[in-house]
Design a protein around this motif. Sequence first.
Motif, short mmCIF file in Angstrom:
data_model
loop_
_atom_site.label_atom_id
_atom_site.label_comp_id
_atom_site.label_asym_id
_atom_site.label_seq_id
_atom_site.Cartn_x
_atom_site.Cartn_y
_atom_site.Cartn_z
N ALA A 63 0.83 -1.21 0.00
CA ALA A 63 0.00 0.00 0.00
C ALA A 63 0.86 1.26 0.00
O ALA A 63 0.51 2.26 -0.65
N ASP A 64 1.99 1.24 0.72
CA ASP A 64 2.92 2.37 0.69
C ASP A 64 3.34 2.67 -0.75
O ASP A 64 3.30 3.82 -1.21
N LEU A 65 3.78 1.62 -1.44
CA LEU A 65 4.30 1.79 -2.80
C LEU A 65 3.19 2.19 -3.77
O LEU A 65 3.40 3.05 -4.64
N CYS A 66 2.01 1.58 -3.63
CA CYS A 66 0.90 1.89 -4.54
C CYS A 66 0.45 3.33 -4.38
O CYS A 66 0.18 4.03 -5.37
N ALA A 67 0.35 3.81 -3.15
CA ALA A 67 -0.07 5.19 -2.92
C ALA A 67 0.97 6.18 -3.48
O ALA A 67 0.61 7.21 -4.06
N GLU A 68 2.25 5.85 -3.31
CA GLU A 68 3.30 6.72 -3.84
C GLU A 68 3.26 6.78 -5.36
O GLU A 68 3.33 7.87 -5.96
N ALA A 69 3.14 5.62 -6.00
CA ALA A 69 3.07 5.58 -7.46
C ALA A 69 1.83 6.30 -7.97
O ALA A 69 1.88 7.05 -8.97
N ALA A 70 0.69 6.10 -7.29
CA ALA A 70 -0.55 6.74 -7.71
C ALA A 70 -0.46 8.26 -7.61
O ALA A 70 -0.94 8.99 -8.49
N GLY A 71 0.16 8.75 -6.54
CA GLY A 71 0.32 10.19 -6.39
C GLY A 71 1.13 10.78 -7.52
O GLY A 71 0.81 11.86 -8.03
N ARG A 72 2.18 10.07 -7.94
CA ARG A 72 3.00 10.56 -9.04
C ARG A 72 2.24 10.52 -10.36
O ARG A 72 2.40 11.40 -11.21
N ALA A 73 1.41 9.49 -10.56
CA ALA A 73 0.62 9.41 -11.79
C ALA A 73 -0.39 10.55 -11.86
O ALA A 73 -0.59 11.15 -12.93
N LEU A 74 -1.03 10.87 -10.75
CA LEU A 74 -1.98 11.98 -10.72
C LEU A 74 -1.28 13.30 -11.03
O LEU A 74 -1.79 14.13 -11.79
N ALA A 75 -0.10 13.49 -10.44
CA ALA A 75 0.64 14.72 -10.71
C ALA A 75 1.03 14.82 -12.17
O ALA A 75 0.94 15.90 -12.78
N ALA A 76 1.45 13.69 -12.76
CA ALA A 76 1.83 13.70 -14.18
C ALA A 76 0.64 14.00 -15.08
O ALA A 76 0.79 14.63 -16.13
N ALA A 77 -0.54 13.53 -14.66
CA ALA A 77 -1.76 13.77 -15.46
C ALA A 77 -2.32 15.16 -15.25
O ALA A 77 -3.20 15.61 -16.01
N GLY A 78 -1.89 15.84 -14.19
CA GLY A 78 -2.45 17.15 -13.88
C GLY A 78 -3.85 17.05 -13.33
O GLY A 78 -4.65 17.99 -13.46
N LEU A 79 -4.17 15.93 -12.68
CA LEU A 79 -5.49 15.73 -12.09
C LEU A 79 -5.37 15.55 -10.58
O LEU A 79 -4.29 15.23 -10.06
N ALA A 80 -6.48 15.73 -9.89
CA ALA A 80 -6.53 15.53 -8.45
C ALA A 80 -7.30 14.25 -8.15
O ALA A 80 -8.04 13.74 -8.99
N ALA A 81 -7.12 13.75 -6.92
CA ALA A 81 -7.84 12.54 -6.53
C ALA A 81 -9.35 12.72 -6.68
O ALA A 81 -10.07 11.78 -7.02
N ALA A 82 -9.84 13.94 -6.47
CA ALA A 82 -11.28 14.20 -6.58
C ALA A 82 -11.79 14.03 -8.00
O ALA A 82 -13.01 13.91 -8.21
N ASP A 83 -10.90 14.01 -9.00
CA ASP A 83 -11.31 13.85 -10.40
C ASP A 83 -11.55 12.39 -10.77
O ASP A 83 -12.05 12.10 -11.87
N LEU A 84 -11.18 11.46 -9.89
CA LEU A 84 -11.26 10.04 -10.22
C LEU A 84 -12.65 9.48 -9.96
O LEU A 84 -13.32 9.84 -8.98
#
Length: 352
Positions: A63-84
Motif C-alpha cells: 500500500a505504501d508503494l501503490c499510494a506513492e506511485a498513484a500520487g505521481r501518476a496523478l501529478a503527471a496527469a495534472g489531475l486531483a484525486a477528486a477527479d477520479l
Amino acid sequence: MTAGPVLLHLAGTGSALPADPVDNAALSGIFGISEDWIDLFVGTRTRHFGWDPATGKETHTLADLCAEAAGRALAAAGLAAADLDFLVLSTATPDALLPTTANQTADRLGLNHLPTYQLQAGCSGAVQALDVARALLAGGHRAGLVVAGDVTARFLQAGRDASALATQELVNYVLFGDAAAAAVVTADPHGEAVAVRGLLHRFAGLGRAPGQIVDWHGAADPDPNRQMLFEDYKTIEEQVPVLAGEIVWELLSTAGWSAQQVGFVLPPQLSGHMTDRIVAGLGLPPGCREVSCVRDTGNTGNALPLLQLDRLLAQLEPGQRALSVVVESSKWIKAGLALERPARPVPAGRGR
C-alpha cells in the motif's frame, strides 16, 4: 493506414521503488548464491526490496508503494484525486486478504464514495486492470486510476542460505524485486495523453501445466514438504518467446498497423537475459527501440508493464507508436497494448 479506435487514454503514469538498489554482490552475500551464477543465469544487475533481506524487517508495504506511485501518476496527469471515478488494483501479493490493498490505497489517497476493485493476478495483472478500466470508461465513467504492484517479503526467507535449494525455487531469490506503478486513465484525451488502440487479454493455458506456482499456508500449520515457490524456468524459456511473437502480430492486426509503423516495444520482463532473447525473436524492424527496466528493478510482477509505460511516456513523441507485450506464465495468459501518442493537429493555414 488508419489506426484502430481508441479504447482509453493514458493521461499520466508514476512508479515507486523502495529503498536503495541491491546489487548481485550484496544478494550473493545475503543468500549464499554465487554472484557469477546470478550474472550468468539471470542478467539482472540490481533490484529493490521493501524489506531488509538480512533481517526480514519490513520497510515498505505494498500500500505504501501503490499510494506513492498513484500520487505521481496523478501529478503527471495534472489531475486531483477528486477527479477520479474508480480505482482498479492488481497484485499477486496483497498486504492482507482483508482489507484489500486497493481500499488501503484509496484511503491513503483520500478517495471515498467510488468503486474500487482488486484483481489477484500475475505479470499480466496491469493489462487485466486496464481491461476492467476500459469497460468502466465505456460504461460512462470519465477518469480512473489503475495501480499494480508486488512485494516479496512473505515469500523469500530473510538471511537464509538458499544455495542448496532446487533451481525451481532458487531462481525466485534472484529474479524478483518490489515495486508499484500506476496510470491515470481517461475516456477522452487529456493533454498529450497516449491512446490505447488495442488491448489483448486472453487465457491461453487450457490443459497446460503451470509455469509458476506461488503458494500460501493460510492459518494451517506449515507443511515442510509443500513447495511454496516453483518456477519451471526451462518451459518458460521455451514458451514465452513463442507467445510474445503471437502477441505482437495479434496487436498489430487489432490496431491495423504494420510492423514498420512501430517505434517502440515493451517486451516481457522475466529477466535480463530472457528479454534479449525475446526481443530478438519478435520480428520487429531494427529501428524499433526497446523499453525495459528488469535489469535495474528485477522482475516486479504486476508492476512491470506500468513501470515500462512510465519510461515510455517520457520518450514517445506525437505520432509515434508502441507495443507492450506481456506473458503471464503461472497459467499462461497472453496480454498486451497497442499505444499511440496522437500527432498534434497542423495549425490552420499551414501546409505540410
